[in-house]
Design an enzyme around this catalytic site. Structure first.
Site, short mmCIF file in Angstrom:
data_model
loop_
_atom_site.label_atom_id
_atom_site.label_comp_id
_atom_site.label_asym_id
_atom_site.label_seq_id
_atom_site.Cartn_x
_atom_site.Cartn_y
_atom_site.Cartn_z
N GLY A 31 19.38 31.10 12.46
CA GLY A 31 19.02 32.65 12.99
C GLY A 31 20.05 33.11 13.91
N GLY A 36 26.54 37.86 6.69
CA GLY A 36 26.73 36.49 6.24
C GLY A 36 25.73 35.97 5.58
CG HIS A 37 22.70 33.99 8.41
ND1 HIS A 37 23.09 34.80 9.72
CD2 HIS A 37 23.21 32.81 8.61
CE1 HIS A 37 23.36 33.86 10.61
NE2 HIS A 37 23.57 32.60 9.96
CD GLN A 61 23.55 22.23 13.30
OE1 GLN A 61 22.70 21.87 12.39
NE2 GLN A 61 24.56 23.05 13.01
CE LYS A 149 32.77 31.57 10.20
NZ LYS A 149 31.96 30.51 10.93
CD GLN A 153 26.96 23.76 7.47
OE1 GLN A 153 26.93 23.34 8.75
NE2 GLN A 153 26.42 24.68 7.21
CB VAL A 176 30.05 38.07 4.67
CG1 VAL A 176 29.83 39.60 4.99
CG2 VAL A 176 29.43 37.78 3.43
CB SER A 186 25.14 33.12 15.29
OG SER A 186 24.81 33.10 14.02
NE ARG A 187 28.70 28.09 18.16
CZ ARG A 187 28.19 27.05 17.47
NH1 ARG A 187 28.48 27.20 16.07
NH2 ARG A 187 27.38 26.03 17.67
#
Ligand code: AMP
Length: 296
Positions: A31, A36-37, A61, A149, A153, A176, A186-187
């Site tokens: 969320g 980017g999402h 995580q 990004k 992962q 992006v 998001s951070r």
């Protein structure tokens, strides 16, 4: 767009889509959605239908001293963005729904999960792999989309998909960035205006690496010296690591060959950001600048 909160209903909807012969696309997120999402969603909508986005802030995580409780959550704002992006289903389960009482299984992708981000954030990739496997089992999408990004992962999830013979194809999409080069995250919203300005140093450092590589430099140590120097020049940045690694093994390399990544992680105040550049070298034998592609 339909919002789904339970595992059973999500399974049912996905099963029906498969039975109808449709190719489902899943974009897993936590969320706090940004461009980017949305780029992953656009990729999903190009290849697949229905397009399903999951929003789940995965407690497994986050380390004990990390930002799980303060991680930005705004389901209504996210729902609107997804509606506008043309998403068909939003899967937004609760923690109890994803990890019912008695849940005991975890997934560890050996080796790859212990280094770099995994070393600084012990257990992080175990949490990521566990939730992603559970999401892939629930939705069983034909395609699942991840961003470069989070390069480590993406590599770990690809390995898991191969090792466990998962049916879903893992698609990794480009990074992006904001107009000033900062990768969307998001951070980023945790950053003060000064820290946000300082965060451009990651892009500057990667751009410095790109210039040097395009000029023909192939020695990792020399490239990293320039990258670290660039990072050191920003007083608000405290570097965690700057590494050049083989894109497949994620092991550090001495000389750039074939496909590798320049990976950076740095703290700006209490906010930790990561970034990377992908380097493809068509023919490294002559050490000539030709045949080099640097994807920022
Ligand atoms: P997150 O919500 O941070 O877990 O991210 C969900 C997905 O979006 C992950 O696959 C990320 O790699 C991807 N992602 C996050 N930021 C970006 C970005 N700036 N560009 C492309 N993909 C991104």
């Amino acid at each position: 767009m339909e919002v789904i909160h339970t595992v059973e209903w999500m399974k049912q909807v996905a099963r029906q889509a498969r039975a109808d012969g449709r190719l489902t696309g899943l974009v897993p997120t936590m969320g706090a959605l940004h461009a980017g999402h949305i780029s992953l969603i656009e990729a999903a909508r190009r290849d697949a239908s229905p397009a399903i986005v999951s929003i789940f802030v995965n407690p497994k995580q986050f380390g004990p001293s990390e930002d799980y409780t303060k991680y930005p959550r705004d389901l209504e704002a996210d729902r609107q963005k997804l509606e506008e992006a043309g998403v068909d289903f939003l899967f937004a389960p609760s923690v109890e729904e994803m990890y019912p009482t008695g849940f005991r299984t975890s997934v560890n992708v050996e080796g790859l999960a212990d280094r770099l981000e995994g070393k600084i954030r012990p257990g992080h990739f175990r949490g990521v792999a566990t939730v992603v496997l559970r999401l892939l089992e629930i939705v069983a999408p034909r395609f699942a989309y991840f961003g470069r990004k989070d390069a480590q992962q993406a590599r770990i999830i690809r390995q898991m998909a191969t090792d466990l013979a998962l049916e879903s194809e893992i698609v990794v999409c480009p990074i992006v960035r904001e107009p000033d080069g900062v990768a969307l995250s998001s951070r980023n919203r945790y950053l003060s205006p000064e820290e946000r300005k300082a965060a451009t140093v990651l892009y500057r450092a990667l751009s410095r690496a790109r210039r040097t590589i395009e000029e023909g430099e192939r020695e990792a140590m020399r490239i990293l010296a320039l990258v670290r120097q660039e990072l050191a020049e920003e007083p608000l940045a405290s570097a965690d690591y700057a590494e050049i690694i083989d894109a497949d093994s994620f092991e550090p390399i001495m000389r750039l060959t074939r496909s590798c990544l320049v990976l950076l992680a740095a703290r700006f105040g209490s906010t930790r950001l990561i970034d990377n550049m992908q380097v493809e070298i068509a023919d490294s034998r002559g050490g000539t600048p030709s045949g080099v592609i640097c994807n920022l």
